[in-house]
Design a protein around this motif. Sequence first.
Motif, mmCIF file in Angstrom:
data_model
loop_
_atom_site.group_PDB
_atom_site.id
_atom_site.type_symbol
_atom_site.label_atom_id
_atom_site.label_comp_id
_atom_site.label_asym_id
_atom_site.label_seq_id
_atom_site.Cartn_x
_atom_site.Cartn_y
_atom_site.Cartn_z
ATOM 1 N N LEU A 151 16.415 15.695 54.824
ATOM 2 C CA LEU A 151 17.822 15.510 54.481
ATOM 3 C C LEU A 151 18.021 15.076 53.038
ATOM 4 C CD1 LEU A 151 19.055 13.747 57.733
ATOM 5 C CD2 LEU A 151 19.251 16.169 57.109
ATOM 6 N N ALA A 152 19.137 15.535 52.485
ATOM 7 C CA ALA A 152 19.520 15.198 51.116
ATOM 8 C C ALA A 152 20.968 14.713 51.138
ATOM 9 C CB ALA A 152 19.386 16.437 50.231
ATOM 10 N N PRO A 153 21.404 14.046 50.068
ATOM 11 C CA PRO A 153 22.789 13.602 50.011
ATOM 12 C C PRO A 153 23.752 14.768 50.304
ATOM 13 C CG PRO A 153 21.561 12.652 48.207
ATOM 14 C CD PRO A 153 20.648 13.646 48.877
ATOM 15 N N GLY A 154 24.758 14.466 51.127
ATOM 16 C CA GLY A 154 25.747 15.470 51.493
ATOM 17 C C GLY A 154 25.420 16.252 52.748
ATOM 18 N N ASP A 155 24.216 16.083 53.281
ATOM 19 C CA ASP A 155 23.836 16.807 54.492
ATOM 20 C C ASP A 155 24.534 16.223 55.721
ATOM 21 O OD1 ASP A 155 22.227 18.579 53.144
ATOM 22 O OD2 ASP A 155 20.343 17.667 53.770
ATOM 23 N N VAL A 156 24.754 17.101 56.702
ATOM 24 C CA VAL A 156 25.401 16.722 57.951
ATOM 25 C C VAL A 156 24.489 17.122 59.101
ATOM 26 C CG1 VAL A 156 27.418 17.104 59.438
ATOM 27 C CG2 VAL A 156 27.689 17.072 56.938
ATOM 28 N N VAL A 157 24.298 16.193 60.050
ATOM 29 C CA VAL A 157 23.512 16.466 61.253
ATOM 30 C C VAL A 157 24.421 16.223 62.449
ATOM 31 C CG1 VAL A 157 21.486 15.846 62.626
ATOM 32 C CG2 VAL A 157 21.375 15.733 60.118
ATOM 33 N N LEU A 158 24.564 17.249 63.282
ATOM 34 C CA LEU A 158 25.389 17.169 64.479
ATOM 35 C C LEU A 158 24.479 17.063 65.692
ATOM 36 C CD1 LEU A 158 27.899 20.032 63.559
ATOM 37 C CD2 LEU A 158 28.112 17.571 63.084
ATOM 38 N N LEU A 159 24.676 16.035 66.494
ATOM 39 C CA LEU A 159 23.832 15.765 67.655
ATOM 40 C C LEU A 159 24.624 16.003 68.931
ATOM 41 C CD1 LEU A 159 22.283 12.451 66.304
ATOM 42 C CD2 LEU A 159 21.265 14.719 66.229
ATOM 43 N N GLN A 160 24.294 17.066 69.642
ATOM 44 C CA GLN A 160 24.979 17.419 70.879
ATOM 45 C C GLN A 160 24.097 17.126 72.074
ATOM 46 O OE1 GLN A 160 25.960 21.631 70.529
ATOM 47 N NE2 GLN A 160 28.110 21.101 70.672
ATOM 48 N N GLY A 161 24.718 16.839 73.197
ATOM 49 C CA GLY A 161 23.980 16.632 74.433
ATOM 50 C C GLY A 161 24.714 15.657 75.328
ATOM 51 N N GLY A 162 24.422 15.709 76.597
ATOM 52 C CA GLY A 162 25.068 14.835 77.561
ATOM 53 C C GLY A 162 24.600 13.394 77.431
ATOM 54 N N LEU A 163 25.205 12.538 78.238
ATOM 55 C CA LEU A 163 24.789 11.140 78.276
ATOM 56 C C LEU A 163 23.323 11.055 78.682
ATOM 57 C CD1 LEU A 163 27.916 9.599 80.050
ATOM 58 C CD2 LEU A 163 27.219 9.241 77.678
ATOM 59 N N GLY A 164 22.562 10.243 77.966
ATOM 60 C CA GLY A 164 21.151 10.056 78.290
ATOM 61 C C GLY A 164 20.231 11.161 77.802
ATOM 62 N N ALA A 165 20.751 12.073 76.968
ATOM 63 C CA ALA A 165 19.931 13.192 76.501
ATOM 64 C C ALA A 165 19.029 12.823 75.324
ATOM 65 C CB ALA A 165 20.821 14.375 76.119
ATOM 66 N N GLY A 166 19.248 11.670 74.706
ATOM 67 C CA GLY A 166 18.373 11.237 73.623
ATOM 68 C C GLY A 166 18.997 11.279 72.237
ATOM 69 N N LYS A 167 20.299 11.502 72.150
ATOM 70 C CA LYS A 167 20.961 11.596 70.847
ATOM 71 C C LYS A 167 20.829 10.300 70.046
ATOM 72 C CE LYS A 167 24.976 12.480 72.568
ATOM 73 N NZ LYS A 167 24.612 12.322 73.976
ATOM 74 N N THR A 168 21.074 9.177 70.691
ATOM 75 C CA THR A 168 21.041 7.902 69.969
ATOM 76 C C THR A 168 19.622 7.540 69.562
ATOM 77 O OG1 THR A 168 23.055 7.172 71.078
ATOM 78 C CG2 THR A 168 21.702 5.467 70.064
ATOM 79 N N VAL A 169 18.638 7.839 70.384
ATOM 80 C CA VAL A 169 17.235 7.595 70.011
ATOM 81 C C VAL A 169 16.894 8.397 68.761
ATOM 82 C CG1 VAL A 169 14.830 7.924 70.731
ATOM 83 C CG2 VAL A 169 16.495 7.037 72.357
ATOM 84 N N LEU A 170 17.326 9.645 68.737
ATOM 85 C CA LEU A 170 17.078 10.506 67.581
ATOM 86 C C LEU A 170 17.804 9.966 66.351
ATOM 87 C CD1 LEU A 170 15.673 13.251 66.872
ATOM 88 C CD2 LEU A 170 17.926 14.271 67.169
ATOM 89 N N ALA A 171 19.081 9.579 66.524
ATOM 90 C CA ALA A 171 19.863 9.053 65.401
ATOM 91 C C ALA A 171 19.244 7.768 64.847
ATOM 92 C CB ALA A 171 21.305 8.806 65.832
ATOM 93 N N ARG A 172 18.782 6.886 65.730
ATOM 94 C CA ARG A 172 18.150 5.639 65.262
ATOM 95 C C ARG A 172 16.935 5.929 64.394
ATOM 96 N NH1 ARG A 172 19.192 3.126 70.852
ATOM 97 N NH2 ARG A 172 20.962 1.794 70.348
ATOM 98 N N ALA A 173 16.114 6.872 64.820
ATOM 99 C CA ALA A 173 14.917 7.217 64.043
ATOM 100 C C ALA A 173 15.302 7.838 62.702
ATOM 101 C CB ALA A 173 14.034 8.168 64.840
ATOM 102 N N LEU A 174 16.332 8.663 62.699
ATOM 103 C CA LEU A 174 16.817 9.241 61.436
ATOM 104 C C LEU A 174 17.242 8.134 60.472
ATOM 105 C CD1 LEU A 174 18.902 12.193 62.884
ATOM 106 C CD2 LEU A 174 17.259 12.447 61.038
ATOM 107 N N VAL A 175 18.083 7.210 60.958
ATOM 108 C CA VAL A 175 18.595 6.137 60.105
ATOM 109 C C VAL A 175 17.444 5.253 59.620
ATOM 110 C CG1 VAL A 175 20.020 4.038 60.045
ATOM 111 C CG2 VAL A 175 20.907 6.142 61.108
ATOM 112 N N ARG A 176 16.567 4.847 60.511
ATOM 113 C CA ARG A 176 15.455 3.967 60.120
ATOM 114 C C ARG A 176 14.569 4.622 59.073
ATOM 115 N NH1 ARG A 176 14.540 2.037 66.322
ATOM 116 N NH2 ARG A 176 15.961 0.248 66.210
ATOM 117 N N THR A 177 14.329 5.915 59.212
ATOM 118 C CA THR A 177 13.508 6.626 58.227
ATOM 119 C C THR A 177 14.244 6.736 56.899
ATOM 120 O OG1 THR A 177 12.405 7.872 59.977
ATOM 121 C CG2 THR A 177 12.272 8.779 57.751
ATOM 122 N N LEU A 178 15.517 7.085 56.934
ATOM 123 C CA LEU A 178 16.287 7.201 55.699
ATOM 124 C C LEU A 178 16.405 5.877 54.962
ATOM 125 C CD1 LEU A 178 19.050 9.601 57.010
ATOM 126 C CD2 LEU A 178 17.365 10.139 55.233
#
Length: 141
Positions: free
Chosen positions: A25-52
Amino acid sequence: MGTERLLLADEAATAALGARLAKRLAPGDVVLLQGGLGAGKTVLARALVRTLMSDPELEVPSPSFALVQPYEGNGRLVLHADLYRIADPREVDELGLFDQPEAIVLVEWPERDDELLSRRATLVRMSLPADGRGRIAEIVA
């Protein structure tokens, strides 16, 4: 536009995918996370944020009540949004997700606003396999 489909065995594999995506990812990039409840979106988002943010211990709460959680550090601005509670797509404009062009924007539940799905973005569809083991991630870039 290519699609990559991955079977993620567990939460650690989901977090590893998030870390790998963050490195692209670079400045200005957008990541859209789709999926039902419990599909893992927040786990993925947390790892993205922590890495960034270069902070593996950073507390990254789900923004489901705040709607948008900003993170600044490591020379980056990251906006993590959860649109689950949005009832009207016009409310998304009021969040200011795209007011700062240098921000990396992560959006859970982007289907709450069809305009988001038409943006140039990386789309990650998270789902549960039929046997309920692990998660499936489809990445459309």
